[in-house]
Every structure is written in structure tokens, then in C-alpha cells.
Scaffold this motif. Sequence first.
Motif, short mmCIF file in Angstrom:
data_model
loop_
_atom_site.label_atom_id
_atom_site.label_comp_id
_atom_site.label_asym_id
_atom_site.label_seq_id
_atom_site.Cartn_x
_atom_site.Cartn_y
_atom_site.Cartn_z
N MET A 150 -3.41 -0.55 -2.47
CA MET A 150 -4.23 0.66 -2.28
C MET A 150 -3.38 1.91 -2.15
SD MET A 150 -7.17 -0.27 0.38
CE MET A 150 -8.06 -1.79 0.31
N HIS A 151 -4.02 3.05 -2.35
CA HIS A 151 -3.46 4.39 -2.13
C HIS A 151 -2.25 4.67 -3.03
CE1 HIS A 151 -5.90 4.53 1.52
NE2 HIS A 151 -5.40 3.36 1.84
N ASP B 17 -8.01 0.13 -4.58
CA ASP B 17 -8.79 1.34 -4.28
C ASP B 17 -7.90 2.56 -4.00
OD1 ASP B 17 -10.72 -0.55 -4.35
OD2 ASP B 17 -11.24 -0.46 -2.23
N TRP B 18 -8.52 3.72 -4.05
CA TRP B 18 -7.92 5.00 -3.68
C TRP B 18 -6.71 5.35 -4.54
CZ3 TRP B 18 -11.16 7.41 -0.53
CH2 TRP B 18 -11.98 6.64 0.30
N GLU C 144 -17.46 5.04 -7.11
CA GLU C 144 -17.08 6.37 -6.62
C GLU C 144 -15.82 6.92 -7.28
OE1 GLU C 144 -17.07 6.19 -2.31
OE2 GLU C 144 -19.19 5.73 -2.24
N SER D 37 -13.27 14.16 4.16
CA SER D 37 -12.58 15.27 3.51
C SER D 37 -13.51 15.89 2.46
CB SER D 37 -11.31 14.75 2.86
OG SER D 37 -10.73 15.73 2.07
N LYS E 153 0.83 -1.21 0.00
CA LYS E 153 0.00 0.00 0.00
C LYS E 153 0.86 1.25 0.00
CE LYS E 153 -3.81 -1.87 2.73
NZ LYS E 153 -4.49 -1.73 4.01
N ARG E 154 0.26 2.34 -0.47
CA ARG E 154 0.81 3.69 -0.36
C ARG E 154 2.09 3.90 -1.16
NH1 ARG E 154 -2.19 6.11 3.64
NH2 ARG E 154 -3.35 4.61 4.88
N ARG F 16 -15.91 13.74 -5.17
CA ARG F 16 -15.59 15.07 -4.68
C ARG F 16 -14.37 15.69 -5.35
NH1 ARG F 16 -16.03 13.24 1.34
NH2 ARG F 16 -18.10 12.38 1.20
N TYR G 227 -10.73 11.42 0.70
CA TYR G 227 -10.82 10.48 1.81
C TYR G 227 -12.06 10.78 2.63
CZ TYR G 227 -6.32 8.44 0.82
OH TYR G 227 -5.30 7.76 0.21
N ARG G 228 -12.53 9.79 3.38
CA ARG G 228 -13.77 9.94 4.15
C ARG G 228 -13.66 11.12 5.09
NH1 ARG G 228 -16.78 7.05 0.90
NH2 ARG G 228 -16.07 4.91 0.68
#
Lengths: 319, 313
Positions: free
Chosen positions: B114-115, B133-134, B179, B161, B95-96, B183, B158-159
Amino acid sequence: MGGKPAATLGEIKNRADLVIFWGANPAECHPRHLTRYSLTPKGLFVPNGRKGRTMVLVDIRRTPSARAADIFLQIRPGKDFEVITALRALVKGRPINPRSLEETGLALEQLQDLAERMKRARFGAIFFGMGLTMTRGKHMNSSAILTLGAELNQFAHFVAMPLRGHGNVTGADAVLTWITSYPFGVDFSRGYPRYNPGEYTAVDLLTRGDVDAVLVLGADPGATMPQPAIDHLGRVPTIVLDPKVSHTSRLARIHITTAPTGISAPGTIYRMDEIPLHLRPALKSPYPTDEQVIGRIRESVEARIFDIRNWTGIEASRQ
Amino acid sequence: MGPETLISDPTAGFQDVLPDSERADFVQLWLKVRPGLPLEAEVLSPDVFAGLSLDEIRALPVLLGKQKCRLDDFFEIYGEKSRRLVLHGNLARVKRIGQGMTSGEIVIRGNSGMHLGAEMKGGSIRVYGDTADWLGAEMTGGLIRVHGNAGGQVGAAYRGSRKGMRGGTILVDGSAGIEAGMRMRRGLISIQGNVGDFAGLQMCGGTLFLGGKAGIRTGAWMSRGTIVAMEQPRLLPTFLYSCTCKPVFLRLLWKQFQDLNVPVPEWAWNGLVRRYTGDTSELGKGEILVCDPESNNAGPVIPGAGCSEAGLK
């Protein structure tokens, strides 16, 4: 992002003149809810009780709750988000497309009537159930109804509240929120809480196989979660604390029988409106409570950590 | 959990990746042990690698669950002091990668976790595989190109934000999950394949291009921004037909796609679109431009017409 417009059930009993149930069936699933809190009781500002209130039910089929309702709106399955979004536009006096509204099973007039009633209400309460939260769109369906409830506060006092089942799920959310500021899906692996539903929520972690041990407390994921998640429960060491043998205990390496909370174990539970209530045990149980078991596990883990530290210290001094 | 798979020869296929002359400019990382748990490796970023020697790179900290490990516990590493990283292997649990990077280049020959490229500010990431995801969540600049499929929440916020992607470009050749572009505030996301539900959820700016089929509730709650769809998506009741028009912007978008090697169908150059505005439950200044063959056979059109009043079809 509207936040969570909340009130206690006592306030709803004393003030609400418009009660809306969305994707919920209180007559069968919460049989005392209508008579004690939301519909029939006489309240301080609702002196006529049932006659002083209007009940609206929105659901995909005519459940026994529909008999109690003044207005029943039957929508097509999976169209909740569409209807709520259209309602939000109507409440603000904005135009919507009646042709795509037809797909939801409701007519424009019905929605306009509901929007007007919501705006005219003195105190409105929206209760939503699993028909909304567990269908396609999930968290966005909840977000939609909470946003609708928050936005209606421009016209009337409005609250929106999930009509929750099971013992103390609200308590888990409430406690986790005041400890970490997040209600669920919290990850502690870095030593500080991080929140990301979909990444750190139990069902997603299990489905992806991202955990190597599981402790189950007051839940039965073996009966409710999707099959890939259940398979992973069987692959890793799973410990279950439960008063009875559940589906999950059959998959688990260890099952610890505990005293049933609220019957033979005392403690604080949170009602669905997050009011803490103290429960005194009615019966005695030979088994320890969940709290005692977790406390003892924690003590022995701490002792083990101390041992390891000592041991590595000795090793280091030898070298 | 112990090592799941070991790549026997870490240099296998090494020659195919790069010509000899360029090899020195890269840091190559080969996944030798597939982590049994998610591996958080935000150190896999050109900003971190830029000034580090091989030994320092090997000792970089990564988190396996809650356990702190060294980078060379999982990777075979070649090269040093470079702003260009090449990662090999199935990194679906890593991740990341490239989180917050400001410059340089990452190439991933395999899947990513992810990320990937979340909050990145500059530089580029190229993935020859799938991502989770992300992808590029809350990024502010730079370029991400994914040749496989992406997961949910591409370029999202992010949730909790308020703003998602604030700049930069994400190009996905395959499909994406739910999604996409949630945003988003500015920038460009292009998904060539299908997308899940809630594409462009709560968009407040930027451009989201949907080359394939979209799930339900496309553009839900968008206040501003543009969604370009090559197939008619199912629209919420809060979207109104506005007009059929030929926006100049679209030809500029196709030109940018040409520069970025993103295919544009021949008939799309005609540039005729059906324009829907919404979401009327929010500000209502968002637009969904449907550019399918049907819209290009539409009747009389005011050339270059902007659209003022939203009307009902």
C-alpha cells in the motif's frame, strides 16, 4: 463532507415533526424507539404527539415498520446512494435525469414530495440502519445520508443518526474518539494514532493476515466476519473475553469468562445518541469484569517488560 | 512469525535486469525474507538513498509491525549513493515505498504494498507487477506506471482530506479497485482495465481515463474535472446528457498517451464523445466524456463545440 448533524433523543422527542427511517426496521429491531423517543411521545414543541409528526420509511421491502409510517417509499435494493444523491440535488433545486431515476424504483414526484416535506419541516430527524450501511457502497451510503442531513440545515433544523444495534458499540466509538480523535480503525504501531479504514480496520487486517495476535472484547467476529478473516483468527493466538462461549471462543487459544456487562458488571454505557448512562449491577457474578481482566493482563505485561529491561541491562554490563 | 521464504540465490536473474554499464548507477534490493507482517519502509526512496553508503543503507530503519528493524534484515542490497532503486521480489506487504519522493527513479520487479508513491512530488516509479491500495495518493508530481493491476483509492485523498492527487501522472495497464481518483484536484490517471465502484468520487479537477468497464456510481459527487470513459458507464440520476461533441482536448490527451506509450484505439482519434455533466447534487461542473464506437457513429455534430446548457436527452 458534511460532518455529523447530531442531537440527543430527548431533543428529537421534544421537537421533531418529521422523522425519516432509512434502511431500518424500528418496529421489530428497536421496539421501544418509536414509542419512547421518535414517533408517539408528546413533546414540548410537539404537543399532539403522533399527530404532530410525519413518519417516512424508506426500505427495500414492506416491513412491519411500514404500518407505523405515513409515507412508505419502496426502493430497489442497492439504490440508496442514487436516491439520496438525487434528493440532495432536488433539495437544492437542481435538475436530475428522470430516466435514470426510474432504476431506483421511485418516481420523480415521490422524491420531489419528500424533498419539499424536508425543506418545510421545523425539525427533521433521519435515522438510518444496516439496510443502508451494510449494503454495496457502505461508508459512502452513510456519508451520503449524513451529508443530506447536514445540507438540509439550510432550510430546517435536521439531524441524521445511525440506528445502532448491540450493547455499547456507540461507547467504543465515543471513547476512541475522545482519546485518539478517530472513532475506529486506529493503528498504534508507531506510538501515535493513525486512522485509515480499509487498512487498519479489523476485518481488513484479518483478511490480509496482517496481524499475529488478536484480542477480542465484547464481540463475536467468528460469527459475523467473512471466512478468510475467520480462518486467520484460527491461525494466530486469539484471546477472547466473553461471558459465554461464542463462535470466536471455539477458534481461540484462550477464552476468559467475564461477568456480563450491565447485569453483573457496573460501568458507563453510551446510548445511540452518545449520552453516557451509568449502569448498576443487578446480579452478582463469580467472574471478573472485562476491565479487571484487562487491567491484570496489563499489569503482568508491564512487569514482564521491566524484567526484560533488567535482563538486557545485565547482559550489556557483562559484555 | 519467522521467515516464510528464502530466495536461495539472491543474484539469480541479476544479469537480465540491467546491462553491465548501467549497473553501478543503481541500488539493487532483493527481498530475501518475506515479512509475516506489514513492513513500513518509507526509507525506500531515492531522496533517502542518494547520499548513503552501502553500510548506511543497510542500517536504515524499517518497521515490522511495531518492531524496529534494519533494512538488511529483509533485503539483500547491492550498490550505493544512487537516486535509482531497483527492488526485486514480492513486496506485497511492504508499505509506503517511495512515499514523498521528489526525484529519482524506483523500479519494482514484483508486487508492491500500500501507499506506493503516496504524496510523491517528482521522479518516477515503474512496477512490473500489481500494487495495493492508495497508489499515488495525494501525489503532487511525478510519474507512476504500473504494468499489473492496482488496488483501491488510486491517486485518492486520505480520509478526512479535501484534496487527492494534485498533479503528476498515474498509468495503470491493468485494472483498479474502488474510488479511483477520489477527490483528485489536478493531474492525469489512466486505468486501461476495469475499475470498481465510485471512480472519480468527489473529483474537483484533473483527468481520469477509464479504458475498460466501470463499476456503479462513476463520477459520484464530482464538482469539476473530466472522466473519459471508453465504455458507457451506468450514470447516477444526477448526471445529465449535454451534447455530442468533438473536444480539442481529447486529441491532445491521445497525443500525450502516445508519448507515454499508452495504447489509443484507432477509432478514438475521430474524437467524438457523448458528454454528460454532473454531479448536480454538487457544483455540477464535472463532465463524463463517453468515447465509444457508438458515439463515433453519431449524427450531426457542431465541430469543436463546447457545451453550455445541460439538457435532458
